[in-house]
Design a protein around this motif. Structure first.
Motif, PDB file in Angstrom:
ATOM      1  N   GLU A  52     -28.735 -17.193  26.364  1.00 57.66           N
ATOM      2  CA  GLU A  52     -28.077 -17.923  25.269  1.00 57.66           C
ATOM      3  C   GLU A  52     -29.118 -18.595  24.374  1.00 57.66           C
ATOM      4  OE1 GLU A  52     -25.155 -19.506  22.809  1.00 57.66           O
ATOM      5  OE2 GLU A  52     -24.994 -17.949  24.343  1.00 57.66           O
ATOM      6  N   ARG A  53     -30.142 -19.187  24.976  1.00 56.01           N
ATOM      7  CA  ARG A  53     -31.209 -19.833  24.187  1.00 56.01           C
ATOM      8  C   ARG A  53     -31.991 -18.795  23.380  1.00 56.01           C
ATOM      9  NH1 ARG A  53     -31.768 -22.785  29.061  1.00 56.01           N
ATOM     10  NH2 ARG A  53     -33.549 -21.502  29.708  1.00 56.01           N
ATOM     11  N   ARG A  54     -32.240 -17.633  23.992  1.00 56.04           N
ATOM     12  CA  ARG A  54     -32.965 -16.575  23.282  1.00 56.04           C
ATOM     13  C   ARG A  54     -32.170 -16.086  22.066  1.00 56.04           C
ATOM     14  NH1 ARG A  54     -33.283 -11.182  22.640  1.00 56.04           N
ATOM     15  NH2 ARG A  54     -31.350 -10.860  23.808  1.00 56.04           N
ATOM     16  N   VAL A  87     -38.224  10.082   9.601  1.00 57.64           N
ATOM     17  CA  VAL A  87     -38.248   8.640   9.808  1.00 57.64           C
ATOM     18  C   VAL A  87     -36.847   8.149   9.458  1.00 57.64           C
ATOM     19  CG1 VAL A  87     -39.116   8.159   7.457  1.00 57.64           C
ATOM     20  CG2 VAL A  87     -39.395   6.460   9.264  1.00 57.64           C
ATOM     21  N   VAL A  88     -36.299   7.273  10.294  1.00 55.60           N
ATOM     22  CA  VAL A  88     -34.914   6.819  10.151  1.00 55.60           C
ATOM     23  C   VAL A  88     -34.893   5.308   9.979  1.00 55.60           C
ATOM     24  CG1 VAL A  88     -32.639   6.676  11.259  1.00 55.60           C
ATOM     25  CG2 VAL A  88     -34.063   8.719  11.562  1.00 55.60           C
ATOM     26  N   ALA A  89     -34.103   4.836   9.040  1.00 55.59           N
ATOM     27  CA  ALA A  89     -33.963   3.398   8.809  1.00 55.59           C
ATOM     28  C   ALA A  89     -32.528   2.965   9.082  1.00 55.59           C
ATOM     29  CB  ALA A  89     -34.347   3.034   7.376  1.00 55.59           C
ATOM     30  N   GLY A  90     -32.394   1.750   9.581  1.00 52.55           N
ATOM     31  CA  GLY A  90     -31.075   1.162   9.797  1.00 52.55           C
ATOM     32  C   GLY A  90     -30.915  -0.096   8.959  1.00 52.55           C
ATOM     33  N   ALA A  91     -29.717  -0.308   8.465  1.00 50.83           N
ATOM     34  CA  ALA A  91     -29.352  -1.534   7.744  1.00 50.83           C
ATOM     35  C   ALA A  91     -28.073  -2.055   8.389  1.00 50.83           C
ATOM     36  CB  ALA A  91     -29.138  -1.249   6.258  1.00 50.83           C
ATOM     37  N   VAL A  92     -28.088  -3.299   8.852  1.00 51.67           N
ATOM     38  CA  VAL A  92     -26.930  -3.826   9.579  1.00 51.67           C
ATOM     39  C   VAL A  92     -26.574  -5.216   9.071  1.00 51.67           C
ATOM     40  CG1 VAL A  92     -26.010  -4.516  11.827  1.00 51.67           C
ATOM     41  CG2 VAL A  92     -27.499  -2.504  11.656  1.00 51.67           C
ATOM     42  N   VAL A  93     -25.307  -5.387   8.753  1.00 47.88           N
ATOM     43  CA  VAL A  93     -24.754  -6.699   8.427  1.00 47.88           C
ATOM     44  C   VAL A  93     -23.869  -7.120   9.594  1.00 47.88           C
ATOM     45  CG1 VAL A  93     -23.327  -8.046   6.844  1.00 47.88           C
ATOM     46  CG2 VAL A  93     -24.780  -6.189   5.955  1.00 47.88           C
ATOM     47  N   LEU A  94     -24.264  -8.198  10.272  1.00 47.13           N
ATOM     48  CA  LEU A  94     -23.470  -8.722  11.391  1.00 47.13           C
ATOM     49  C   LEU A  94     -22.605  -9.882  10.918  1.00 47.13           C
ATOM     50  CD1 LEU A  94     -26.199  -8.851  14.206  1.00 47.13           C
ATOM     51  CD2 LEU A  94     -24.410  -7.133  13.912  1.00 47.13           C
ATOM     52  N   PRO A  95     -21.472 -10.118  11.574  1.00 50.61           N
ATOM     53  CA  PRO A  95     -20.700 -11.329  11.270  1.00 50.61           C
ATOM     54  C   PRO A  95     -21.556 -12.575  11.509  1.00 50.61           C
ATOM     55  CG  PRO A  95     -19.432  -9.826  12.644  1.00 50.61           C
ATOM     56  CD  PRO A  95     -20.838  -9.288  12.606  1.00 50.61           C
ATOM     57  N   ALA A  96     -21.372 -13.586  10.687  1.00 52.44           N
ATOM     58  CA  ALA A  96     -22.170 -14.809  10.800  1.00 52.44           C
ATOM     59  C   ALA A  96     -22.038 -15.407  12.201  1.00 52.44           C
ATOM     60  CB  ALA A  96     -21.716 -15.826   9.756  1.00 52.44           C
ATOM     61  N   GLY A  97     -23.175 -15.692  12.816  1.00 55.75           N
ATOM     62  CA  GLY A  97     -23.182 -16.348  14.123  1.00 55.75           C
ATOM     63  C   GLY A  97     -22.930 -15.449  15.306  1.00 55.75           C
ATOM     64  N   LEU A  98     -22.704 -14.148  15.078  1.00 56.19           N
ATOM     65  CA  LEU A  98     -22.418 -13.244  16.199  1.00 56.19           C
ATOM     66  C   LEU A  98     -23.640 -13.119  17.110  1.00 56.19           C
ATOM     67  CD1 LEU A  98     -20.549 -11.109  17.572  1.00 56.19           C
ATOM     68  CD2 LEU A  98     -21.714  -9.402  16.154  1.00 56.19           C
ATOM     69  N   LYS A  99     -23.398 -13.244  18.416  1.00 52.06           N
ATOM     70  CA  LYS A  99     -24.430 -13.024  19.418  1.00 52.06           C
ATOM     71  C   LYS A  99     -24.003 -11.856  20.293  1.00 52.06           C
ATOM     72  CE  LYS A  99     -25.494 -17.974  19.596  1.00 52.06           C
ATOM     73  NZ  LYS A  99     -25.394 -19.210  20.416  1.00 52.06           N
ATOM     74  N   ILE A 100     -24.866 -10.874  20.410  1.00 55.84           N
ATOM     75  CA  ILE A 100     -24.603  -9.726  21.269  1.00 55.84           C
ATOM     76  C   ILE A 100     -25.580  -9.792  22.433  1.00 55.84           C
ATOM     77  CG2 ILE A 100     -24.629  -7.212  21.456  1.00 55.84           C
ATOM     78  CD1 ILE A 100     -23.801  -7.061  18.531  1.00 55.84           C
ATOM     79  N   LYS A 101     -25.046  -9.973  23.614  1.00 54.65           N
ATOM     80  CA  LYS A 101     -25.876 -10.153  24.802  1.00 54.65           C
ATOM     81  C   LYS A 101     -26.803  -8.962  24.996  1.00 54.65           C
ATOM     82  CE  LYS A 101     -25.448 -11.229  29.746  1.00 54.65           C
ATOM     83  NZ  LYS A 101     -24.479 -11.436  30.859  1.00 54.65           N
ATOM     84  N   GLY A 102     -28.088  -9.252  25.186  1.00 58.99           N
ATOM     85  CA  GLY A 102     -29.071  -8.212  25.427  1.00 58.99           C
ATOM     86  C   GLY A 102     -29.680  -7.622  24.172  1.00 58.99           C
ATOM     87  N   LEU A 103     -29.163  -7.982  22.991  1.00 60.57           N
ATOM     88  CA  LEU A 103     -29.686  -7.414  21.746  1.00 60.57           C
ATOM     89  C   LEU A 103     -31.107  -7.898  21.505  1.00 60.57           C
ATOM     90  CD1 LEU A 103     -29.407  -5.807  19.176  1.00 60.57           C
ATOM     91  CD2 LEU A 103     -28.184  -7.737  18.139  1.00 60.57           C
ATOM     92  N   ASN A 104     -32.012  -6.943  21.291  1.00 59.47           N
ATOM     93  CA  ASN A 104     -33.421  -7.257  21.121  1.00 59.47           C
ATOM     94  C   ASN A 104     -34.079  -6.095  20.387  1.00 59.47           C
ATOM     95  OD1 ASN A 104     -35.884  -8.583  21.342  1.00 59.47           O
ATOM     96  ND2 ASN A 104     -35.815  -8.788  23.566  1.00 59.47           N
ATOM     97  N   ASP A 105     -35.344  -6.267  20.068  1.00 66.13           N
ATOM     98  CA  ASP A 105     -36.160  -5.189  19.529  1.00 66.13           C
ATOM     99  C   ASP A 105     -35.943  -3.939  20.378  1.00 66.13           C
ATOM    100  OD1 ASP A 105     -38.233  -3.456  18.867  1.00 66.13           O
ATOM    101  OD2 ASP A 105     -39.808  -4.784  19.592  1.00 66.13           O
ATOM    102  N   SER A 106     -35.684  -2.815  19.732  1.00 65.33           N
ATOM    103  CA  SER A 106     -35.353  -1.582  20.476  1.00 65.33           C
ATOM    104  C   SER A 106     -36.451  -1.184  21.449  1.00 65.33           C
ATOM    105  CB  SER A 106     -35.077  -0.432  19.503  1.00 65.33           C
ATOM    106  OG  SER A 106     -36.234  -0.134  18.736  1.00 65.33           O
TER     107      SER A 106
END
Length: 252
Positions: A52-54, A87-106
């Motif tokens: 949660e802190r991360r 080479v592939v690029a991603g663009a992502v808009v997340l809902p404000a404040g959304l936290k996805i557990k485990g989400l990190n640099d690929s």
């Protein structure tokens, strides 16, 4: 006295916020099974609190700019270094404040976990854009410019128009939207991390498809990177249509 299995069931059904009460309720139970159960859940709680802190820390930039900008988009790429593939690029808009557990640099996440995160991001994101530049385009204009083009295409692929881009270190040319480049941003921003996952999984899946077309090169395992077996295959078979000629001239 309650059976240990009954206490296990209580913990299993309880919400995380209720664990402290259960710790207090059973901490004087001297049975080894109960003490081991409490120990396990205390360890699990510490891990949850650390995660949660991360995640909170990785929302630093989204929160910093959230009052001024209403649609913040993370941008990242995958596949700048391989001998083959786009080479592939991603663009992502997340809902404000959304936290996805485990989400990190690929790069910090296992392949199995990346697949799960890909599906969760796809389900929860406001919008996702994917852009690519082909091996031929990489040879034509160089990898940096091709990466910029892939990022531009990813932004164009979004269903919404962001008013702020959080990029992993770079500033994308010919883009009118306000940009902030963040050094090692894929490990410091959840939006950029989400973009890195979408780009990486998309590219890996594509390379697995190419592996069926060109089985000599082991693309299913090396994903186009210059592994020893890949270099040896290049010397033996020469390049295939998805090789980047400007990357492999030392091996062909």
């Amino acid at each position: 006295m309650e059976k240990i299995q009954e206490i296990k069931d209580l913990f299993a059904k309880a919400e995380k916020e209720q664990w402290h009460a259960l710790f207090s309720q059973y901490e004087k139970d001297e049975r080894a099974g109960v003490q081991e159960l409490i120990k396990r859940y205390r360890k699990k709680l510490l891990a949850e609190e650390k995660e949660e802190r991360r995640l909170e820390k990785m929302l630093e930039f989204e929160k910093k700019y959230g009052n001024e900008y209403t649609c913040i988009c993370g941008i990242d790429e995958a596949g700048r270094g391989p001998f083959a593939g786009p080479v592939v690029a991603g663009a992502v808009v997340l809902p404000a404040g959304l936290k996805i557990k485990g989400l990190n640099d690929s790069k910090q996440v296992s392949a199995k976990k990346r697949e799960a995160l890909f599906d969760e991001i796809k389900e929860k994101a406001v919008s996702i854009g994917i852009g690519m530049s082909s091996p031929a385009r990489i040879d034509e204009i160089n990898i940096l410019q091709a990466t910029y083009e892939a990022m531009q295409h990813a932004i164009e692929d979004l269903e919404v128009v962001p008013d702020l881009l959080l990029n992993d270190a770079v500033t994308i040319p010919r883009v009118a939207i306000k940009q902030i480049g963040i050094i090692k941003g894929d490990g410091r921003s959840l939006s950029i991390a989400a973009a890195s996952i979408m780009a990486k999984v998309t590219r890996d899946r594509l390379m697995e498809e190419y592996a069926r077309l060109y089985p000599e090169y082991g693309f299913e395992s090396n994903k186009g990177y210059g592994s020893l077996s890949h270099r040896e295959a290049l010397k033996k078979y020469g390049p295939c249509p998805i090789h980047r000629h400007t990357f492999i001239h030392n091996y062909v």
